[in-house]
Scaffold this motif. Structure first.
Motif, PDB file in Angstrom:
ATOM      1  N   TRP A  58       0.823  -1.024   0.168  1.00  0.00           N
ATOM      2  CA  TRP A  58       0.035   0.129  -0.003  1.00  0.00           C
ATOM      3  C   TRP A  58       0.927   1.410  -0.058  1.00  0.00           C
ATOM      4  O   TRP A  58       0.568   2.320  -0.571  1.00  0.00           O
ATOM      5  N   GLN A  59       1.980   1.064   0.635  1.00  0.00           N
ATOM      6  CA  GLN A  59       2.889   2.446   0.385  1.00  0.00           C
ATOM      7  C   GLN A  59       3.396   2.620  -0.948  1.00  0.00           C
ATOM      8  O   GLN A  59       3.585   4.048  -1.078  1.00  0.00           O
ATOM      9  N   ASP A  60       3.287   1.924  -1.928  1.00  0.00           N
ATOM     10  CA  ASP A  60       3.542   2.333  -3.262  1.00  0.00           C
ATOM     11  C   ASP A  60       2.493   3.193  -3.784  1.00  0.00           C
ATOM     12  O   ASP A  60       2.597   3.672  -4.730  1.00  0.00           O
ATOM     13  N   LEU A  61       1.212   2.783  -3.194  1.00  0.00           N
ATOM     14  CA  LEU A  61       0.070   3.601  -3.882  1.00  0.00           C
ATOM     15  C   LEU A  61      -0.010   4.986  -3.540  1.00  0.00           C
ATOM     16  O   LEU A  61      -0.684   5.950  -4.072  1.00  0.00           O
ATOM     17  N   GLN A  62       0.558   5.054  -2.060  1.00  0.00           N
ATOM     18  CA  GLN A  62       0.689   6.511  -1.464  1.00  0.00           C
ATOM     19  C   GLN A  62       1.190   7.624  -2.397  1.00  0.00           C
ATOM     20  O   GLN A  62       0.862   8.688  -2.235  1.00  0.00           O
ATOM     21  N   VAL A  63       2.183   7.222  -3.344  1.00  0.00           N
ATOM     22  CA  VAL A  63       2.935   8.093  -4.072  1.00  0.00           C
ATOM     23  C   VAL A  63       2.317   8.411  -5.251  1.00  0.00           C
ATOM     24  O   VAL A  63       2.927   9.184  -6.093  1.00  0.00           O
ATOM     25  N   THR A  64       1.137   7.583  -5.782  1.00  0.00           N
ATOM     26  CA  THR A  64       0.711   7.822  -6.978  1.00  0.00           C
ATOM     27  C   THR A  64      -0.693   8.665  -6.908  1.00  0.00           C
ATOM     28  O   THR A  64      -1.203   9.064  -5.815  1.00  0.00           O
ATOM     29  N   ARG A  65      -1.120   9.122  -8.005  1.00  0.00           N
ATOM     30  CA  ARG A  65      -2.398   9.828  -8.282  1.00  0.00           C
ATOM     31  C   ARG A  65      -3.268   9.243  -9.215  1.00  0.00           C
ATOM     32  O   ARG A  65      -2.811   8.622 -10.119  1.00  0.00           O
ATOM     33  N   TRP A  66      -4.395   9.821  -9.436  1.00  0.00           N
ATOM     34  CA  TRP A  66      -5.466   9.549 -10.206  1.00  0.00           C
ATOM     35  C   TRP A  66      -4.899   9.602 -11.745  1.00  0.00           C
ATOM     36  O   TRP A  66      -5.265   8.908 -12.535  1.00  0.00           O
ATOM     37  N   GLU A  67      -4.166  10.750 -11.945  1.00  0.00           N
ATOM     38  CA  GLU A  67      -3.767  11.020 -13.457  1.00  0.00           C
ATOM     39  C   GLU A  67      -2.815   9.653 -13.619  1.00  0.00           C
ATOM     40  O   GLU A  67      -2.630   9.462 -14.872  1.00  0.00           O
ATOM     41  N   ASP A  68      -2.159   9.262 -12.799  1.00  0.00           N
ATOM     42  CA  ASP A  68      -1.160   8.085 -13.117  1.00  0.00           C
ATOM     43  C   ASP A  68      -2.158   6.686 -13.264  1.00  0.00           C
ATOM     44  O   ASP A  68      -1.571   5.970 -14.617  1.00  0.00           O
ATOM     45  N   TRP A  69      -3.269   6.633 -12.732  1.00  0.00           N
ATOM     46  CA  TRP A  69      -3.990   5.070 -13.121  1.00  0.00           C
ATOM     47  C   TRP A  69      -4.561   5.641 -14.428  1.00  0.00           C
ATOM     48  O   TRP A  69      -4.777   4.735 -15.190  1.00  0.00           O
ATOM     49  N   TYR A  70      -5.315   6.954 -14.655  1.00  0.00           N
ATOM     50  CA  TYR A  70      -5.763   7.121 -15.766  1.00  0.00           C
ATOM     51  C   TYR A  70      -4.990   7.069 -17.046  1.00  0.00           C
ATOM     52  O   TYR A  70      -5.239   6.755 -17.991  1.00  0.00           O
ATOM     53  N   ALA A  71      -3.510   7.499 -16.967  1.00  0.00           N
ATOM     54  CA  ALA A  71      -2.613   7.346 -18.123  1.00  0.00           C
ATOM     55  C   ALA A  71      -2.520   6.014 -18.316  1.00  0.00           C
ATOM     56  O   ALA A  71      -2.280   5.672 -19.614  1.00  0.00           O
ATOM     57  N   GLU A  72      -2.482   5.067 -17.401  1.00  0.00           N
ATOM     58  CA  GLU A  72      -2.178   3.624 -17.862  1.00  0.00           C
ATOM     59  C   GLU A  72      -3.275   2.927 -18.635  1.00  0.00           C
ATOM     60  O   GLU A  72      -3.030   2.347 -19.554  1.00  0.00           O
ATOM     61  N   VAL A  73      -4.586   3.293 -18.181  1.00  0.00           N
ATOM     62  CA  VAL A  73      -5.752   2.704 -18.903  1.00  0.00           C
ATOM     63  C   VAL A  73      -5.830   3.560 -20.395  1.00  0.00           C
ATOM     64  O   VAL A  73      -6.127   2.788 -21.179  1.00  0.00           O
ATOM     65  N   SER A  74      -5.464   4.830 -20.145  1.00  0.00           N
ATOM     66  CA  SER A  74      -5.680   5.494 -21.789  1.00  0.00           C
ATOM     67  C   SER A  74      -4.484   4.797 -22.646  1.00  0.00           C
ATOM     68  O   SER A  74      -4.890   4.602 -23.813  1.00  0.00           O
ATOM     69  N   ARG A  75      -3.300   4.624 -22.029  1.00  0.00           N
ATOM     70  CA  ARG A  75      -2.249   4.041 -22.917  1.00  0.00           C
ATOM     71  C   ARG A  75      -2.707   2.683 -23.461  1.00  0.00           C
ATOM     72  O   ARG A  75      -2.689   2.186 -24.721  1.00  0.00           O
ATOM     73  N   GLU A  76      -3.301   1.576 -22.638  1.00  0.00           N
ATOM     74  CA  GLU A  76      -3.739   0.374 -23.002  1.00  0.00           C
ATOM     75  C   GLU A  76      -5.076   0.689 -24.134  1.00  0.00           C
ATOM     76  O   GLU A  76      -5.329  -0.129 -24.860  1.00  0.00           O
ATOM     77  N   LEU A  77      -5.875   1.695 -23.894  1.00  0.00           N
ATOM     78  CA  LEU A  77      -6.774   1.914 -24.701  1.00  0.00           C
ATOM     79  C   LEU A  77      -6.434   2.098 -26.141  1.00  0.00           C
ATOM     80  O   LEU A  77      -6.897   1.425 -27.298  1.00  0.00           O
ATOM     81  N   LEU A  78      -5.373   3.104 -26.375  1.00  0.00           N
ATOM     82  CA  LEU A  78      -4.799   3.520 -27.625  1.00  0.00           C
ATOM     83  C   LEU A  78      -4.153   2.209 -28.042  1.00  0.00           C
ATOM     84  O   LEU A  78      -4.292   1.971 -29.548  1.00  0.00           O
ATOM     85  N   LEU A  79      -3.339   1.126 -27.382  1.00  0.00           N
ATOM     86  CA  LEU A  79      -2.789  -0.018 -28.042  1.00  0.00           C
ATOM     87  C   LEU A  79      -3.815  -0.831 -28.602  1.00  0.00           C
ATOM     88  O   LEU A  79      -3.613  -1.377 -29.627  1.00  0.00           O
ATOM     89  N   LEU A  80      -4.870  -0.978 -27.821  1.00  0.00           N
ATOM     90  CA  LEU A  80      -6.146  -1.814 -28.299  1.00  0.00           C
ATOM     91  C   LEU A  80      -6.702  -1.247 -29.564  1.00  0.00           C
ATOM     92  O   LEU A  80      -7.072  -2.052 -30.427  1.00  0.00           O
ATOM     93  N   ALA A  81      -6.877  -0.158 -29.554  1.00  0.00           N
ATOM     94  CA  ALA A  81      -7.353   0.631 -30.783  1.00  0.00           C
ATOM     95  C   ALA A  81      -6.595   0.537 -31.984  1.00  0.00           C
ATOM     96  O   ALA A  81      -7.079   0.435 -33.054  1.00  0.00           O
ATOM     97  N   GLU A  82      -5.506   0.270 -31.842  1.00  0.00           N
ATOM     98  CA  GLU A  82      -4.538   0.207 -32.704  1.00  0.00           C
ATOM     99  C   GLU A  82      -4.635  -1.154 -33.484  1.00  0.00           C
ATOM    100  O   GLU A  82      -4.391  -1.316 -34.743  1.00  0.00           O
ATOM    101  N   GLU A  83      -4.794  -2.330 -32.608  1.00  0.00           N
ATOM    102  CA  GLU A  83      -5.055  -3.505 -33.192  1.00  0.00           C
ATOM    103  C   GLU A  83      -6.431  -4.297 -33.375  1.00  0.00           C
ATOM    104  O   GLU A  83      -6.647  -5.430 -33.954  1.00  0.00           O
ATOM    105  N   CYS A  84      -7.509  -3.511 -32.874  1.00  0.00           N
ATOM    106  CA  CYS A  84      -9.078  -3.998 -32.750  1.00  0.00           C
ATOM    107  C   CYS A  84      -9.735  -2.938 -33.733  1.00  0.00           C
ATOM    108  O   CYS A  84      -9.598  -1.986 -33.960  1.00  0.00           O
TER     109      CYS A  84
END
Length: 260
Positions: A58-84
Motif C-alpha cells: 500500500w505504501q507504493d500507492l501512497q505516492v501515485t495519483r489518479w492521473e497515473d492510474w488514468y494514464a495507464e488505462v489510456s495507454r492500453e486503450l490506444l494500444l487496443l485501438a491500434e490492433e482492434c
C-alpha cells in the motif's frame, strides 16, 4: 517492485474485438482475472493492466495519483485501438470511474461500457477531511475483500493510503463533470448488498450519462467484488452478450497471451 503473485497484468490477443478491463482502488488484476479469461476464451482481444501503485504494497500507492492510474488505462486503450476494429471498456468500482472517463474522453474509440458497482462519488462524510487528514495519518483500514462467496478472496491492500484516497476524490469530481459526455451503450451490473459503494453511485451514473442504450442487471447474491462472487458467471455472460449484440460477432480467433 514486482507485483505480488496473482496481481500480474493479463493480455490476450484474440479476434478483432477488444476489451479493456480496469480494476478498483487498492485492488489488482486478480479481482478481474476470471472475467478477462472468460472473454479471452470467447476469442476477444483482452487487456487487463495493473494500475500504478497497486498489486505490491500500500505504501507504493501512497505516492501515485489518479492521473497515473488514468494514464495507464489510456495507454492500453490506444494500444487496443491500434490492433482492434472496436474496443469496449469494462470496470469494477474505481475502475468504473476510469471507464466512464475514458468513454467521455474517447467517444471515437470506446464502443461500449460495462460497469460493475461503479464508484463515482463519496459515500463517507469524512472524505471532506482528506485534504487535512492525509497529512496527519498515513492510512486507514482497507476496503478489499467484500465478497459473499465462502472461500473467495480478493488480492488487495489491507490499508487505504490517504494521499491516494484524496486523489481518488479528485477523480470522482472529474468523472461527475464528464458523465454527460458519455453516450455509448452501457451495461450496468449492481449488487444491492454492497458494503463499499452505495446505490447512489449507480443512480448518479444513470441520471447524468447521455446514453440511450442502458441496461441494468442486479447481482442479487453478491457483495462489492461481484466479479469473484456468486454472480460472477452472470457478469461474464451478460457482458459477453452485450459485446456480441453490439458487434454482431459471435466468435473470435483463438490465440495465446502476447504481453504481460
Amino acid at each position: 517492485m514486482p507485483p505480488l503473485p496473482g496481481a500480474e497484468p493479463f493480455h490476450h490477443r484474440g479476434g478483432p474485438i477488444g476489451v479493456l478491463l480496469c480494476h478498483g482502488f487498492t485492488g489488482s488484476p486478480q479481482g478481474l482475472r476470471p472475467w478477462a479469461e472468460h472473454l479471452a476464451a470467447a476469442g476477444l482481444t483482452v487487456s487487463l493492466p495493473l494500475l500504478p501503485g497497486h498489486g505490491t504494497r500500500w505504501q507504493d500507492l501512497q505516492v501515485t495519483r489518479w492521473e497515473d492510474w488514468y494514464a495507464e488505462v489510456s495507454r492500453e486503450l490506444l494500444l487496443l485501438a491500434e490492433e482492434c476494429e472496436r474496443v469496449f471498456v469494462f470496470g469494477l468500482s474505481m475502475g468504473g470511474a476510469l471507464t466512464l472517463r475514458l468513454a467521455a474522453d474517447h467517444p471515437d474509440l470506446v464502443a461500449g461500457v460495462v460497469l460493475v458497482n461503479p464508484s463515482v462519488r463519496s459515500d463517507n462524510p469524512a472524505t471532506a477531511l482528506l485534504p487535512v487528514l492525509r497529512h496527519l495519518l498515513p492510512s486507514l483500514p482497507g476496503i478489499s475483500g467484500d465478497i459473499a462467496l465462502p472461500g473467495a478472496t480478493e488480492l488487495g491492500y489491507d490499508r487505504i493510503p490517504l494521499h491516494a484516497a484524496w486523489s481518488l476524490a479528485k477523480l470522482w469530481r472529474t468523472v461527475q463533470q464528464a458523465l454527460p459526455q458519455v453516450g455509448q451503450p452501457v451495461l450496468l451490473l449492481r449488487s444491492p448488498q454492497d458494503h463499499v459503494v452505495s446505490p447512489a453511485n449507480s443512480a448518479l451514473v444513470r441520471a447524468r450519462i447521455s446514453s440511450v442504450d442502458v441496461t441494468e442487471r442486479l447481482c442479487e447474491r453478491s457483495y462489492h467484488v461481484a466479479t469473484l462472487d456468486h454472480d460472477a458467471e452472470l457478469i461474464f455472460e451478460e457482458s459477453l452478450g452485450f459485446v456480441r449484440r453490439l458487434t454482431g460477432v459471435t466468435q473470435g480467433t483463438e490465440a495465446t497471451d502476447q504481453r504481460g
